[in-house]
Motif scaffolding. Structure first.
Motif, short mmCIF file in Angstrom:
data_model
loop_
_atom_site.label_atom_id
_atom_site.label_comp_id
_atom_site.label_asym_id
_atom_site.label_seq_id
_atom_site.Cartn_x
_atom_site.Cartn_y
_atom_site.Cartn_z
N ALA A 1 0.85 -1.21 0.00
CA ALA A 1 0.00 0.00 0.00
C ALA A 1 0.88 1.25 0.00
CB ALA A 1 -0.92 -0.02 1.22
N LEU A 2 1.92 1.22 0.83
CA LEU A 2 2.83 2.36 0.92
C LEU A 2 3.48 2.64 -0.44
CD1 LEU A 2 4.18 4.39 2.89
CD2 LEU A 2 5.96 2.69 3.28
N ALA A 3 3.86 1.57 -1.12
CA ALA A 3 4.50 1.74 -2.45
C ALA A 3 3.50 2.37 -3.42
CB ALA A 3 4.98 0.39 -2.97
N SER A 4 2.25 1.98 -3.33
CA SER A 4 1.27 2.56 -4.27
C SER A 4 1.00 4.04 -3.93
CB SER A 4 -0.01 1.72 -4.33
OG SER A 4 -0.81 2.01 -3.23
N TYR A 5 0.99 4.38 -2.64
CA TYR A 5 0.80 5.80 -2.27
C TYR A 5 2.00 6.63 -2.75
CZ TYR A 5 -2.45 3.61 1.08
OH TYR A 5 -3.44 2.87 1.67
N ARG A 6 3.18 6.00 -2.65
CA ARG A 6 4.39 6.72 -3.07
C ARG A 6 4.34 7.00 -4.58
NH1 ARG A 6 8.58 6.56 0.32
NH2 ARG A 6 8.13 4.44 0.99
N ARG A 7 3.88 6.00 -5.33
CA ARG A 7 3.79 6.20 -6.79
C ARG A 7 2.82 7.32 -7.13
NH1 ARG A 7 4.39 0.68 -7.19
NH2 ARG A 7 2.17 0.27 -7.24
N CYS A 8 1.73 7.33 -6.36
CA CYS A 8 0.69 8.36 -6.57
C CYS A 8 1.26 9.77 -6.39
CB CYS A 8 -0.35 8.14 -5.49
SG CYS A 8 -1.96 7.97 -6.06
N VAL A 9 1.95 9.98 -5.26
CA VAL A 9 2.51 11.30 -4.97
C VAL A 9 3.62 11.62 -5.97
CG1 VAL A 9 3.74 12.69 -3.25
CG2 VAL A 9 1.84 11.24 -2.53
N ALA A 10 4.42 10.59 -6.31
CA ALA A 10 5.52 10.78 -7.26
C ALA A 10 4.98 11.31 -8.59
CB ALA A 10 6.27 9.47 -7.46
N LYS A 11 3.87 10.72 -9.04
CA LYS A 11 3.30 11.12 -10.33
C LYS A 11 2.93 12.61 -10.33
CE LYS A 11 -0.35 9.96 -13.53
NZ LYS A 11 -1.69 9.41 -13.63
N THR A 12 2.39 13.08 -9.21
CA THR A 12 1.97 14.49 -9.16
C THR A 12 3.18 15.43 -9.23
OG1 THR A 12 2.07 14.64 -6.74
CG2 THR A 12 -0.02 13.90 -7.72
N LEU A 13 4.37 14.88 -8.94
CA LEU A 13 5.59 15.70 -9.00
C LEU A 13 6.39 15.41 -10.26
CD1 LEU A 13 6.60 15.63 -5.23
CD2 LEU A 13 5.83 17.61 -6.53
N GLY A 14 5.78 14.69 -11.18
CA GLY A 14 6.43 14.44 -12.48
C GLY A 14 7.50 13.36 -12.43
N VAL A 15 7.55 12.59 -11.34
CA VAL A 15 8.57 11.54 -11.23
C VAL A 15 8.08 10.31 -12.01
CG1 VAL A 15 9.90 10.07 -9.65
CG2 VAL A 15 9.22 12.38 -8.94
N GLN A 16 8.84 9.91 -13.03
CA GLN A 16 8.43 8.79 -13.89
C GLN A 16 8.52 7.47 -13.14
OE1 GLN A 16 7.46 9.20 -17.19
NE2 GLN A 16 7.61 11.41 -16.90
N LYS A 17 7.77 6.49 -13.65
CA LYS A 17 7.64 5.20 -12.97
C LYS A 17 9.00 4.54 -12.65
CE LYS A 17 4.77 1.14 -12.94
NZ LYS A 17 3.98 0.21 -13.70
N PHE A 18 9.93 4.53 -13.58
CA PHE A 18 11.18 3.81 -13.31
C PHE A 18 12.33 4.75 -12.93
CE2 PHE A 18 8.69 0.97 -16.01
CZ PHE A 18 8.57 -0.09 -15.11
N SER A 19 11.96 5.97 -12.59
CA SER A 19 12.98 6.94 -12.18
C SER A 19 13.62 6.49 -10.86
CB SER A 19 12.30 8.30 -11.99
OG SER A 19 13.13 9.14 -11.25
N ARG A 20 14.88 6.88 -10.65
CA ARG A 20 15.54 6.56 -9.39
C ARG A 20 15.55 7.78 -8.45
NH1 ARG A 20 17.31 1.95 -8.73
NH2 ARG A 20 18.87 2.54 -7.20
N ASP A 21 14.82 8.82 -8.85
CA ASP A 21 14.62 9.93 -7.92
C ASP A 21 13.68 9.44 -6.82
OD1 ASP A 21 16.20 11.52 -9.53
OD2 ASP A 21 14.50 12.22 -10.73
N ARG A 22 13.79 10.05 -5.66
CA ARG A 22 13.06 9.51 -4.51
C ARG A 22 11.95 10.44 -4.01
NH1 ARG A 22 17.45 6.86 -5.56
NH2 ARG A 22 18.26 5.33 -4.08
#
Ligand code: PLP
Length: 398
Positions: A43-64
């Motif tokens: 669940a935590l990983a999916s929430y992280r992906r959600c927030v990442a997307k709003t900041l333009g962080v691509q799915k396989f990016s290594r930015d955190r």
């Protein structure tokens, strides 16, 4: 009730409330290896992906994206974690290096910077008169840091000022700092701009960025810090609070899964509806501006920036009425705004943001901050303006 203090905090949206209720069932510790822990970690990983997307962080990016408890914590990790990552080496004047921030930053940037100044770093506050970040002043400061062998280690520029709504040219400032000091960490406190206008850490060219859940119709107790892969690789950030090693060790402490669930849900909906929400806030602001400009005879005016200004924050100056007095009057009519930012409302200190803007002490004492959300409607604006007129007439007589 007319709630017009959305820069202080926001009412959690239905999606956030629903997600938090659901997350209560995923009560395992995300760090545990057995089934319920793994569900929490998924669940935590999916929430992280959600927030990442709003900041333009691509799915396989290594930015955190690291989750924290609040914007204040993210800002402190970004600054102190950067300073701790460097060996302290003094120049001929005994200075360990330079820290640059904009004048009128939120206390969660200004206060840790001032503390570092007391422990031997040079602190430069770049002026923000009339809501414009002084890029010429920044360039002089960078030249000076080079000349005096006091390299810039950390530079932090807020995107939107929490008291005036001024939007600063973070992109130009970040590029300039990088030109002089490629190894400096450039941070952006984007708490007040997040999901109010389109941007990402990439469009601004910054290494770290803070966003906070409770300003976007999610609950308090959750926030995020974006950290670029480059910073991690170069070891330009070290954990400020060592502990159990959660969030890759950068923010130890068991994650607040419920708050983060609400954060992710509100971020997703806010991201999908950004244009519509911006248009609604803009229309409400135009209504407010129209009404206020018809009230000039009463002596009410606005602090207007010379640069860009976010439409959700209005900084209103009353004619010789202390903001606290008007605040109480408005509150008696169930209209809620603030005198400066919520975090400084209980302190008697002068607002650093208004002073940096160039507002006189007299006017700063009579300034109200009105902050609009897409959840407001025309009747909130109308009620406020009517009450401001009535209040000004009633309170000036006293
Ligand atoms: N930065 C800015 C610009 C803010 O306006 C605020 C809160 O008002 C913060 C940081 C701190 O965020 P938090 O309340 O999540 O600690």
């Amino acid at each position: 009730m007319h709630y017009l203090d959305n820069s202080a905090t926001t009412k959690p949206c239905d999606e956030a409330v629903h997600a938090m209720r659901k997350a209560l069932e995923t009560w395992g510790n995300p760090s545990s290896v057995y089934h319920i822990g793994k569900s929490a970690n998924d669940a935590l990983a999916s929430y992280r992906r959600c927030v990442a997307k709003t900041l333009g962080v691509q799915k396989f990016s290594r930015d955190r994206i690291f989750f924290t408890s609040c914007g204040t914590e993210s800002n402190n990790i970004a600054m102190t974690g950067c300073i701790l990552s460097k060996k302290r080496a003094a120049n001929a004047d005994g200075i360990y290096g330079t820290i640059i921030i904009s004048a009128g930053e939120h206390p969660s940037i200004d206060a840790p910077a001032a503390r570092l100044e007391n422990s031997g770093y040079k602190l430069v506050r770049v002026p923000t008169a009339h809501g414009v970040l002084d890029i010429g002043y920044l360039e002089n400061a960078l030249e000076n840091a080079k000349k005096t062998d006091a390299p810039v280690i950390f530079a932090g520029f807020m995107l939107v000022n929490n008291e005036t709504g001024a939007i600063y040219d973070v992109k130009s400032a970040a590029a300039l700092v990088k030109r002089y000091f490629p190894d400096a960490n450039v941070h952006c406190d984007a708490v007040q701009g997040y999901l109010k206008l389109p941007f990402t850490p990439y469009t601004l060219g910054v290494d770290t960025m803070t966003v906070s859940a409770h300003k976007i119709h999610a609950p308090r107790g959750a926030a995020a810090l974006f950290v670029s892969e480059n910073i991690i690789k170069r070891k330009n950030l070290v954990p400020v609070m060592p502990g159990g090693g959660q969030e890759e060790g950068y923010r130890s402490g068991t994650e607040n899964l419920i708050g983060i669930a609400g954060f992710a849900a509100a971020a997703e909906i806010g991201y999908n509806r950004l244009s519509a929400n911006m248009a609604k806030v803009q229309a409400l602001r135009e209504r407010l501006d129209d009404k206020l400009s018809g009230m000039t005879a009463s002596g009410i005016k606005q602090n207007v920036t010379e640069g860009a200004q976010l439409s959700n924050i209005a900084s209103i100056v009353l004619p010789g009425i202390r903001s606290e007095t008007m605040l109480n009057y408005l509150s008696s009519r169930e209209i809620y705004v603030s005198a400066g930012s919520a975090c400084s409302a209980r302190s008697k200190k002068k607002s650093a943001a208004l002073t940096a803007f160039g507002v006189s002490d007299y006017d700063a004492d009579s300034t109200l901050r009105v902050s609009i959300s897409h959840t407001n409607d025309e009747c909130d604006i109308d009620a406020l303006c009517e009450a401001l007129l009535d209040g000004t007439a009633a309170l000036q007589k006293k």
